[in-house]
Design an enzyme around this catalytic site. Structure first.
Site, PDB file in Angstrom:
ATOM      1  N   GLU A 128     -10.200  43.758  45.500  1.00 33.88           N
ATOM      2  CA  GLU A 128      -9.288  42.742  46.024  1.00 33.88           C
ATOM      3  C   GLU A 128      -9.062  41.612  45.017  1.00 33.88           C
ATOM      4  O   GLU A 128      -9.177  40.425  45.345  1.00 33.88           O
ATOM      5  CB  GLU A 128      -9.813  42.181  47.349  1.00 33.88           C
ATOM      6  CG  GLU A 128     -10.021  43.248  48.419  1.00 33.88           C
ATOM      7  CD  GLU A 128     -10.498  42.667  49.755  1.00 33.88           C
ATOM      8  OE1 GLU A 128     -11.078  41.557  49.743  1.00 33.88           O
ATOM      9  OE2 GLU A 128     -10.275  43.306  50.788  1.00 33.88           O
ATOM     10  N   GLU A 275     -11.072  49.974  53.133  1.00 34.17           N
ATOM     11  CA  GLU A 275     -12.000  49.299  54.045  1.00 34.17           C
ATOM     12  C   GLU A 275     -11.316  49.091  55.378  1.00 34.17           C
ATOM     13  O   GLU A 275     -10.204  48.564  55.437  1.00 34.17           O
ATOM     14  CB  GLU A 275     -12.438  47.935  53.494  1.00 34.17           C
ATOM     15  CG  GLU A 275     -13.247  47.976  52.218  1.00 34.17           C
ATOM     16  CD  GLU A 275     -13.608  46.574  51.720  1.00 34.17           C
ATOM     17  OE1 GLU A 275     -13.649  45.641  52.562  1.00 34.17           O
ATOM     18  OE2 GLU A 275     -13.837  46.410  50.509  1.00 34.17           O
TER      19      GLU A 275
END
Length: 494
Positions: A128, A275
């Site tokens: 990220e 995720e």
């Protein structure tokens, strides 16, 4: 030659049905992987975890680093791995081709070439990196790191075995015109130039787009968010988007990305959800019933191969977050951060979960989560507030001190131990510190406020843990740190 008896149509049909069921079961399990994070004070032995994954028929694992001791535990198995270059190494990878080659040599090629090799499928470059909360910290280094890592795997001759990916948070997406409709998905304007480069790289190397999505956060962060829209069992709040209708936020978020990719000229790019999950403690919405409801419905959804309105019939690949609770994770995002695991700290499943997604359909048997076998615990002892102490003037500061090192996240509002009062809070904090320090006697002193007991102080759903026995790979460094913490505490309270 004698005549050959052909099987009857009935037996052919039975065989075809059996083969179809077996294939469907395998496809279902293969579409579901799990994230294994190791930010914990007492890690379960790596080999135990690998055995657990195999017994639970979880075939894909995503890691957050490339720890050789962890990777080595997968040698000789068929488990597919995604290893990672952590964000704090991106700068090294970006500005040093040598560092990238060294990373690949030490953490990838040596395990691929071993006789009992490890099935490393992906290397995640960062995690990220364009998250809004990072304020652009990794924007200048992510793409150079990707290029140097790609060059390194090509020089090692493993580019046909291992693929680079970049897991990205869903906050890279925006909604064109703020319509709230999935068909209006777009890349965030401030990172669009960077994302175009990444998309072109992924397309060139036939790599999937890895996106992290959290329906839990949609509910937890917005008091007006309809709770049933976070799950998959039907919603009174259906989102209409042209001819398409959405009854859950997962499909809507997924198709927001599909639209954004199409808008950039990549309508068929493969998507992997890196995720997705639901925590079990530390928040009013984080509990076992909600987590079981969400994760089971999620697995059934993706293993059905129904796809989403914009990609009907296209299988969805996911990695559930996460495998085991991590008691050393930062709680800045929320106290729930330490409770995403399907498993407790000691390797016991928190709830029943059919990872095949097909149990109960009359054709397949469920594949339930197994427990870690062979776990040993410290003695059945706890540290609690001494009821004989009259002067409690230092108690609030002592609780705060203990919780600054130990895990007190279940004491938060909505947590499983939020109801036990100040005395209970003190005992919980003391015991958490005591167990973290492997039940060292001095770690229950607390300036005379603590005492050791053999009576379990657990109350209802609020469980006071007894820590697992430390093992060398996870606890050697922590034992050294424990002594420092204990000394610091004794000095602070003197």
């Amino acid at each position: 030659m004698g005549s050959i008896a052909l099987p009857s149509r009935r037996w052919i049909l039975i065989a075809l049905v059996a083969a179809a069921v077996a294939l469907a079961a395998m496809t279902g399990v293969d579409s579901v992987g799990v994230n294994w994070g190791t930010v914990t004070s007492h890690r379960l032995p790596d080999k135990m975890i690998v055995k657990l994954l195999q017994e639970s028929r979880i075939s894909k694992v995503k890691l957050f680093d490339a720890d050789p001791s962890v990777i080595r535990a997968f040698a000789g198995t068929d488990l597919e791995l995604m290893v990672a270059v952590p964000n704090d190494l991106l700068e090294d990878m970006a500005f040093s081709e040598k560092a990238a080659r060294r990373f690949v040599r030490r953490n990838i090629t040596k395990f691929l070439s071993h006789q009992d090799g490890v099935n490393i499928r992906y290397i995640a470059v960062g995690n990220e990196p364009f998250l809004k909360a990072y304020n652009g910290s990794y924007e200048d280094v992510t793409i150079p790191a990707i290029r140097n890592m790609q060059q390194a795997i090509e020089q090692a001759g493993i580019q046909h075995k291992v693929t680079l990916v970049v897991p990205l948070n869903a906050d890279i997406l925006t909604n064109s015109g703020n319509s709230g409709k999935p068909s209006q998905g777009a890349i965030r304007p401030d990172i669009r130039r960077l994302m175009r480069t990444i998309l072109e790289f992924l397309d060139k190397h036939k790599a999937p787009f890895v996106i992290n999505m959290y329906p839990f956060l949609s509910l937890q962060q917005d008091s007006h968010f309809p709770s049933d829209f976070a799950f998959f069992d039907g919603s009174a709040h259906v989102l209409s988007d042209g001819r398409n209708f959405y009854s859950n936020v997962f499909d809507a978020s997924y198709d927001l990305l599909v639209s954004a990719l199409a808008r950039e000229g990549f309508p068929d790019m493969e998507i992997v959800v890196g995720e997705v999950g639901w925590p079990t403690d530390g928040d009013i919405y984080a509990n076992i019933p909600n987590a079981q409801r969400f994760n089971q419905q999620l697995i059934r959804h993706v293993t059905s191969n129904r796809g989403t309105p914009l990609r009907p019939g296209i299988p969805i690949e996911i990695y559930i977050f996460g495998l085991v609770d991590e008691d050393r994770k930062s709680v800045l995002p929320g106290n729930f951060e330490r409770h995403w695991g399907l498993y407790r700290y000691d390797g016991k499943p928190k709830y029943s979960l059919d990872v095949s997604g097909r149990g109960g359909n009359g054709l397949s048997s469920p594949i339930n989560l197994m427990s870690v076998s062979g776990v040993t615990y410290l003695p059945s002892r706890w540290c609690v507030l001494n009821p004989e102490v009259d002067d409690l003037s230092k108690l609030p500061a002592t609780i705060s001190y203990a919780c600054s090192y130990a895990d007190c996240s279940t004491l938060a509002y909505g947590g499983s131990c939020n109801h036990i009062g100040q005395t209970g809070n003190a005992s919980y904090a003391f015991n958490s510190f005591y167990q973290m320090n492997n039940q060292r006697t001095e770690s229950c002193h607390f300036g005379g406020l603590g005492m050791i007991t053999e009576t379990d102080p657990s109350s209802g759903n609020c469980q006071f843990r007894v820590e697992i026995t430390p093992w060398s790979a996870a606890s050697t460094v922590w034992r050294g740190g424990a002594a420092v913490l204990v000394v610091s505490l004794l000095v602070a309270l003197s």
